[in-house]
Design an enzyme around this catalytic site. Structure first.
Site, PDB file in Angstrom:
ATOM      1  N   ASP A 125       0.844  -1.204   0.000  1.00  0.00           N
ATOM      2  CA  ASP A 125       0.000   0.000   0.000  1.00  0.00           C
ATOM      3  C   ASP A 125       0.880   1.256   0.000  1.00  0.00           C
ATOM      4  O   ASP A 125       0.380   2.379  -0.059  1.00  0.00           O
ATOM      5  CB  ASP A 125      -1.020  -0.005   1.148  1.00  0.00           C
ATOM      6  N   SER A 126       2.218   1.055  -0.036  1.00  0.00           N
ATOM      7  CA  SER A 126       3.143   2.160  -0.312  1.00  0.00           C
ATOM      8  C   SER A 126       2.872   2.714  -1.717  1.00  0.00           C
ATOM      9  O   SER A 126       3.377   3.781  -2.076  1.00  0.00           O
ATOM     10  CB  SER A 126       4.598   1.687  -0.196  1.00  0.00           C
ATOM     11  N   ASP A 136      -1.073  -6.036  -0.279  1.00  0.00           N
ATOM     12  CA  ASP A 136      -1.471  -5.377   0.962  1.00  0.00           C
ATOM     13  C   ASP A 136      -2.974  -5.141   0.972  1.00  0.00           C
ATOM     14  O   ASP A 136      -3.548  -4.670  -0.023  1.00  0.00           O
ATOM     15  CB  ASP A 136      -0.784  -4.001   1.055  1.00  0.00           C
ATOM     16  N   LYS A 169      -1.582  -9.348   2.735  1.00  0.00           N
ATOM     17  CA  LYS A 169      -0.823  -8.898   3.908  1.00  0.00           C
ATOM     18  C   LYS A 169      -1.669  -7.875   4.662  1.00  0.00           C
ATOM     19  O   LYS A 169      -2.324  -7.038   4.032  1.00  0.00           O
ATOM     20  CB  LYS A 169       0.510  -8.271   3.479  1.00  0.00           C
ATOM     21  N   GLU A 195      -1.790  -5.360   8.471  1.00  0.00           N
ATOM     22  CA  GLU A 195      -0.991  -4.793   9.566  1.00  0.00           C
ATOM     23  C   GLU A 195      -1.650  -5.035  10.923  1.00  0.00           C
ATOM     24  O   GLU A 195      -2.867  -4.931  11.060  1.00  0.00           O
ATOM     25  CB  GLU A 195      -0.816  -3.287   9.354  1.00  0.00           C
ATOM     26  N   GLU A 237       8.779  -4.253  10.845  1.00  0.00           N
ATOM     27  CA  GLU A 237       9.209  -2.954  10.319  1.00  0.00           C
ATOM     28  C   GLU A 237       9.773  -2.057  11.419  1.00  0.00           C
ATOM     29  O   GLU A 237       9.123  -1.830  12.451  1.00  0.00           O
ATOM     30  CB  GLU A 237       8.031  -2.248   9.606  1.00  0.00           C
TER      31      GLU A 237
HETATM   32  O1  KIV Z   1       3.454  -1.076   1.655  1.00  0.00           O
HETATM   33  C1  KIV Z   1       4.611  -1.524   1.656  1.00  0.00           C
HETATM   34  O2  KIV Z   1       5.405  -1.271   0.753  1.00  0.00           O
HETATM   35  C2  KIV Z   1       5.001  -2.361   2.775  1.00  0.00           C
HETATM   36  C3  KIV Z   1       6.453  -2.691   2.917  1.00  0.00           C
HETATM   37  C4  KIV Z   1       7.172  -1.532   3.460  1.00  0.00           C
HETATM   38  C5  KIV Z   1       6.666  -3.905   3.745  1.00  0.00           C
HETATM   39  O3  KIV Z   1       4.187  -2.734   3.568  1.00  0.00           O
END
Ligand code: KIV
Length: 271
Positions: A51-52, A90, A120, A122, A189
């Site tokens: 989600d980056s 994510d 994934k 959080e 992280e």
């Molecule tokens: O969103 C992302 O890129 C991430 C990584 C930093 C693990 O969650």
């Protein structure tokens, strides 16, 4: 023999085997077809549509604005470039925080509408029930604890987590909860290397570190950061493997010069 020569398609089982054998796992984020294809052909083990995307692709300050539809759109593009790597997506902010059922439905939607191999999400203890519900349905889940960017407004900053004893203990308990809930791997992280080592030794599932030191079972970086595309962001955990910003800037300057001076196209480049 390197891992990319032996492994045909990376799965949850492959990652478990790599941990058991002490072979490190390489993970990078990707958001488009061409980049994913290059990474896959270069032998990356896992590609994460993080989600980056919200920060490095959409230009937002945080990861919060990106939507389910946008994550699915990018994952479909990325999946077309992959033959070998495991593809993880994510779950964006508010796609699993509302209720366990909502998280379950959205994880299912990602699996139905993309070719991802896992989702994934959080959080530790507080999302353990959601992880359990999703994994019980046969959907592999990668956990993510320590600094969790979707909670940035709760944390108040992107500083390292787990420096004091209480917070370190909470993070260890989170890691155990994520494993017990059925996750197949977990991202750690921005936590101290000694804490990441302890978690890695405690857990059977692979730990993937970002700013968590060398003892994790694998490492992940946000690709525009490690490729040197994102020059405004240089935390100490990012190693720059290329200076793509300079390469692209020079190429565009040269192209512009060539167009303006009629040096491009040449006769050979014309019909
Ligand atoms: O969103 C992302 O890129 C991430 C990584 C930093 C693990 O969650």
């Amino acid at each position: 023999m390197s891992t990319e020569q032996v492994i045909k398609r990376v799965t949850t089982k492959t990652l478990a085997l790599l941990k058991r054998k002490g072979i490190k796992i390489s993970v990078l984020t990707a958001y488009d077809f061409i980049t994913a294809k290059l990474f896959d052909e270069a032998g990356i083990d896992v590609i994460l549509v993080g989600d980056s995307l919200s920060n490095v692709f959409q230009g937002n300050e945080t990861t919060l604005p990106v939507t389910m539809d946008e994550m699915i759109y990018h994952t479909r593009a990325v999946s077309k470039g992959i033959n070998r790597a495991m593809l993880v997506v994510d779950m964006p902010f508010m796609s699993y925080q509302l209720s366990i059922d909502e998280g379950f439905r959205n994880a299912g939607r990602i699996m139905k509408e993309t070719s991802a191999g896992a989702v994934k999400l959080e959080g530790g203890l507080r999302v353990a029930e959601t992880i359990k519900k999703i994994t019980d349905a046969g959907i592999p889940v990668m956990g993510h604890i320590g600094l969790t960017p979707q909670s940035i407004y709760q944390f108040g900053s992107y500083r390292e987590r787990g420096k004091d004893e209480n917070e370190a203990e909470e993070i260890l308990q989170d890691a155990k909860a994520v494993e017990e809930a059925g996750a197949y791997a977990i991202v750690l992280e921005k936590i101290p290397a000694v804490l990441a080592k302890k978690i890695t030794e405690h857990l059977k599932i692979p730990t993937i570190g970002i700013g968590a030191g060398v003892h994790c079972d694998g490492q992940v970086l946000v690709s525009p950061d490690m490729l040197g595309l994102n020059m405004d962001f240089h935390p100490r955990f990012v190693r720059r493997y290329a200076n793509m910003a300079e390469i692209i800037t020079n190429a565009v300057k040269k192209y512009t010069e060539d167009v303006k001076s009629s040096n491009f196209p040449s006769e050979e480049e014309s019909y």
